[in-house]
Design an enzyme around this catalytic site. Sequence first.
Site, PDB file in Angstrom:
ATOM      1  CB  SER A 124      35.043  45.063  40.491  1.00  0.00           C
ATOM      2  OG  SER A 124      35.232  43.812  41.082  1.00  0.00           O
ATOM      3  CE1 TYR A 148      40.584  45.017  37.954  1.00  0.00           C
ATOM      4  CE2 TYR A 148      39.550  43.859  39.785  1.00  0.00           C
ATOM      5  CZ  TYR A 148      39.467  44.449  38.541  1.00  0.00           C
ATOM      6  OH  TYR A 148      38.256  44.490  37.881  1.00  0.00           O
ATOM      7  CE  LYS A 152      38.186  47.860  37.479  1.00  0.00           C
ATOM      8  NZ  LYS A 152      37.833  48.476  36.209  1.00  0.00           N
TER       9      LYS A 152
HETATM   10  P1  NAD Z   1      38.834  42.369  29.060  1.00  0.00           P
HETATM   11  O1  NAD Z   1      40.292  42.311  29.365  1.00  0.00           O
HETATM   12  O2  NAD Z   1      38.258  41.306  28.201  1.00  0.00           O
HETATM   13  O3  NAD Z   1      38.461  43.790  28.427  1.00  0.00           O
HETATM   14  C1  NAD Z   1      39.173  44.959  28.707  1.00  0.00           C
HETATM   15  C2  NAD Z   1      39.530  45.587  27.383  1.00  0.00           C
HETATM   16  O4  NAD Z   1      40.240  46.816  27.609  1.00  0.00           O
HETATM   17  C3  NAD Z   1      40.454  44.704  26.513  1.00  0.00           C
HETATM   18  O5  NAD Z   1      39.891  44.628  25.213  1.00  0.00           O
HETATM   19  C4  NAD Z   1      41.784  45.450  26.502  1.00  0.00           C
HETATM   20  O6  NAD Z   1      42.488  45.248  25.298  1.00  0.00           O
HETATM   21  C5  NAD Z   1      41.338  46.883  26.709  1.00  0.00           C
HETATM   22  N1  NAD Z   1      42.327  47.776  27.348  1.00  0.00           N
HETATM   23  C6  NAD Z   1      43.056  47.547  28.469  1.00  0.00           C
HETATM   24  N2  NAD Z   1      43.824  48.622  28.743  1.00  0.00           N
HETATM   25  C7  NAD Z   1      43.574  49.546  27.794  1.00  0.00           C
HETATM   26  C8  NAD Z   1      44.057  50.852  27.530  1.00  0.00           C
HETATM   27  N3  NAD Z   1      44.985  51.416  28.316  1.00  0.00           N
HETATM   28  N4  NAD Z   1      43.579  51.527  26.463  1.00  0.00           N
HETATM   29  C9  NAD Z   1      42.650  50.957  25.640  1.00  0.00           C
HETATM   30  N5  NAD Z   1      42.168  49.723  25.832  1.00  0.00           N
HETATM   31  C10 NAD Z   1      42.620  49.014  26.895  1.00  0.00           C
HETATM   32  O7  NAD Z   1      38.073  42.431  30.475  1.00  0.00           O
HETATM   33  P2  NAD Z   1      36.511  42.338  30.802  1.00  0.00           P
HETATM   34  O8  NAD Z   1      36.321  41.107  31.601  1.00  0.00           O
HETATM   35  O9  NAD Z   1      35.725  42.587  29.582  1.00  0.00           O
HETATM   36  O10 NAD Z   1      36.415  43.556  31.812  1.00  0.00           O
HETATM   37  C11 NAD Z   1      35.992  44.845  31.400  1.00  0.00           C
HETATM   38  C12 NAD Z   1      36.050  45.777  32.594  1.00  0.00           C
HETATM   39  O11 NAD Z   1      35.227  45.264  33.629  1.00  0.00           O
HETATM   40  C13 NAD Z   1      37.449  45.933  33.198  1.00  0.00           C
HETATM   41  O12 NAD Z   1      37.616  47.278  33.592  1.00  0.00           O
HETATM   42  C14 NAD Z   1      37.403  45.027  34.413  1.00  0.00           C
HETATM   43  O13 NAD Z   1      38.269  45.474  35.430  1.00  0.00           O
HETATM   44  C15 NAD Z   1      35.952  45.165  34.847  1.00  0.00           C
HETATM   45  N6  NAD Z   1      35.456  44.013  35.599  1.00  0.00           N
HETATM   46  C16 NAD Z   1      35.601  42.765  35.093  1.00  0.00           C
HETATM   47  C17 NAD Z   1      35.155  41.669  35.827  1.00  0.00           C
HETATM   48  C18 NAD Z   1      35.367  40.263  35.317  1.00  0.00           C
HETATM   49  O14 NAD Z   1      35.378  39.332  36.128  1.00  0.00           O
HETATM   50  N7  NAD Z   1      35.495  40.041  34.023  1.00  0.00           N
HETATM   51  C19 NAD Z   1      34.527  41.858  37.056  1.00  0.00           C
HETATM   52  C20 NAD Z   1      34.356  43.170  37.532  1.00  0.00           C
HETATM   53  C21 NAD Z   1      34.845  44.232  36.790  1.00  0.00           C
HETATM   54  C1  WQD Z   2      35.374  32.270  42.015  1.00  0.00           C
HETATM   55  C2  WQD Z   2      35.413  31.111  43.013  1.00  0.00           C
HETATM   56  C3  WQD Z   2      37.611  30.673  43.884  1.00  0.00           C
HETATM   57  C4  WQD Z   2      39.394  29.354  40.105  1.00  0.00           C
HETATM   58  C5  WQD Z   2      37.654  37.684  40.714  1.00  0.00           C
HETATM   59  C6  WQD Z   2      38.267  39.008  41.086  1.00  0.00           C
HETATM   60  C7  WQD Z   2      37.194  40.064  41.152  1.00  0.00           C
HETATM   61  C8  WQD Z   2      36.364  40.117  39.863  1.00  0.00           C
HETATM   62  C9  WQD Z   2      35.877  38.760  39.464  1.00  0.00           C
HETATM   63  C10 WQD Z   2      37.232  41.782  38.420  1.00  0.00           C
HETATM   64  C11 WQD Z   2      36.300  31.388  44.235  1.00  0.00           C
HETATM   65  C12 WQD Z   2      37.119  29.510  43.067  1.00  0.00           C
HETATM   66  C13 WQD Z   2      38.511  29.814  41.067  1.00  0.00           C
HETATM   67  C14 WQD Z   2      39.865  28.008  40.186  1.00  0.00           C
HETATM   68  C15 WQD Z   2      38.524  27.687  42.164  1.00  0.00           C
HETATM   69  N1  WQD Z   2      37.144  40.577  38.757  1.00  0.00           N
HETATM   70  N2  WQD Z   2      38.093  28.991  42.077  1.00  0.00           N
HETATM   71  N3  WQD Z   2      39.403  27.237  41.218  1.00  0.00           N
HETATM   72  O1  WQD Z   2      37.846  35.491  42.983  1.00  0.00           O
HETATM   73  O2  WQD Z   2      35.332  35.828  43.082  1.00  0.00           O
HETATM   74  O3  WQD Z   2      36.690  37.331  41.708  1.00  0.00           O
HETATM   75  O4  WQD Z   2      36.977  37.830  39.449  1.00  0.00           O
HETATM   76  O5  WQD Z   2      36.815  42.739  38.968  1.00  0.00           O
HETATM   77  O6  WQD Z   2      37.851  41.265  41.385  1.00  0.00           O
HETATM   78  O7  WQD Z   2      38.918  38.875  42.340  1.00  0.00           O
HETATM   79  O8  WQD Z   2      36.369  35.019  40.961  1.00  0.00           O
HETATM   80  O9  WQD Z   2      36.297  33.259  39.251  1.00  0.00           O
HETATM   81  O10 WQD Z   2      38.509  33.771  40.373  1.00  0.00           O
HETATM   82  O11 WQD Z   2      36.708  32.641  41.684  1.00  0.00           O
HETATM   83  O12 WQD Z   2      38.160  26.950  43.085  1.00  0.00           O
HETATM   84  O13 WQD Z   2      40.669  27.551  39.386  1.00  0.00           O
HETATM   85  O14 WQD Z   2      36.003  29.970  42.355  1.00  0.00           O
HETATM   86  O15 WQD Z   2      38.340  30.234  45.007  1.00  0.00           O
HETATM   87  O16 WQD Z   2      35.699  30.758  45.334  1.00  0.00           O
HETATM   88  P1  WQD Z   2      36.597  35.882  42.304  1.00  0.00           P
HETATM   89  P2  WQD Z   2      37.034  33.676  40.475  1.00  0.00           P
END
Ligand code: NAD
Ligand code: WQD
Length: 336
Positions: A124, A148, A152
């Site tokens: 991330s 979190y 990562k």
């Molecule tokens: P998500 O929660 O929709 O998907 C994660 C999946 O993993 C879920 O289906 C959950 O049931 C499964 N899971 C969790 N723990 C588990 C375990 N111990 N064993 C088996 N399955 C398990 O999330 P997403 O948004 O699809 O994110 C996927 C990955 O990408 C995550 O690792 C997340 O940290 C990373 N990521 C997400 C974002 C974002 O904003 N969505 C941003 C950067 C990184």
């Molecule tokens: C985006 C912008 C908020 C909600 C997070 C995690 C990051 C990654 C992605 C997993 C910011 C603003 C948000 C709301 C708002 N996840 N906001 N009102 O914070 O960039 O990243 O998700 O890895 O680790 O920290 O994403 O979508 O929460 O926010 O004004 O109700 O929207 O302040 O500027 P963020 P976000």
Amino acid sequence: MKVLITGGAGYIGSHTVLCLHEAGHDVVVLDNLSNSSVESLKRVGELTNKCAQFIEGDIRDEQLLNRIFNEHAFDAVIHFAGLKAVGESVARPDLYYDNNVNGSMVLMRAMKAAGVMRLVFSSSATVYGDPASLPITEDFPLSATNPYGWSKLMVEQVCRDAAVADENWQIALLRYFNPVGAHESGRIGEDPNDIPNNLMPFISQVAVGKRAELSVFGDDYDTHDGTGVRDYIHVMDLARGHLAALNYLPKQKGCEAYNLGTGNGYSVLDMVKAFETQNQVPVPYRIAPRRPGDIAACYANAGKAEQVLGWTATMTQDDMVRDTWRWQSHNPNGYK
Ligand code: NAD
Ligand code: WQD
């Protein structure tokens, strides 16, 4: 290729399964369904006329993993499984370190035991903390501000060290910026439990009438309109980024990080306005205090992914807000 996808029933995972099916790969999904439902995979099956094999189970269950690796000859693993709620990670760091860090280590142990050493890991942009300048390249200093983010960063370190200790590892750390949007069919998308933490699902739940208004967290940042700026990336672009990494891994030595972003920074109000204009639906909002831990701006230089993986984001802001709305309006209660 035959690919194990952990967390494949989730938001990014399900779109990636679809993309891999379309590219002709065979997929086995392992997911404990802690934050997803099998309905996503059922719909991916309908869209692609191909069913992923689904195993309900936990990445921390080493016996199960060893059994899965014995039963299937995988070429690679794409590892999405993990918990992702920043606020929850502050309240329950133990859950995050166990699930995300310990879980990844168990998975990598089982992979190594089976001789499957190609791994694509969901990292991330959070690993850059509050960057000193923009856009962000992969060599920027790494830091974290919550459990979190630390989880990562720790898994990244585990991967880098593993690749130094054993040159057979081929690992791509994909650092996603802000994933949004949904498949253009409107059949699969993001289905948050409870109140969404992230901006786009919140906007779409306001638009569909599930929530009264959006709180815009701060309008006094040093950005073009005072609201936070992020690099939003369409989930289908992200899914194709995984495919590109998968195809490149056989040629890659050791462990490498790649930014997956568009390189464009949009503010909160830019996203609200684009959503309203593109979808012709109002999104009432009010300005609220800054959210603790937020940074002013964050966007990628994704040049390395373009040069090395041959991948670049192609979908526009209009695609992002249109596809988010199609999914939300067709499925007001998500998969339920
Ligand atoms: P998500 O929660 O929709 O998907 C994660 C999946 O993993 C879920 O289906 C959950 O049931 C499964 N899971 C969790 N723990 C588990 C375990 N111990 N064993 C088996 N399955 C398990 O999330 P997403 O948004 O699809 O994110 C996927 C990955 O990408 C995550 O690792 C997340 O940290 C990373 N990521 C997400 C974002 C974002 O904003 N969505 C941003 C950067 C990184
Ligand atoms: C985006 C912008 C908020 C909600 C997070 C995690 C990051 C990654 C992605 C997993 C910011 C603003 C948000 C709301 C708002 N996840 N906001 N009102 O914070 O960039 O990243 O998700 O890895 O680790 O920290 O994403 O979508 O929460 O926010 O004004 O109700 O929207 O302040 O500027 P963020 P976000």
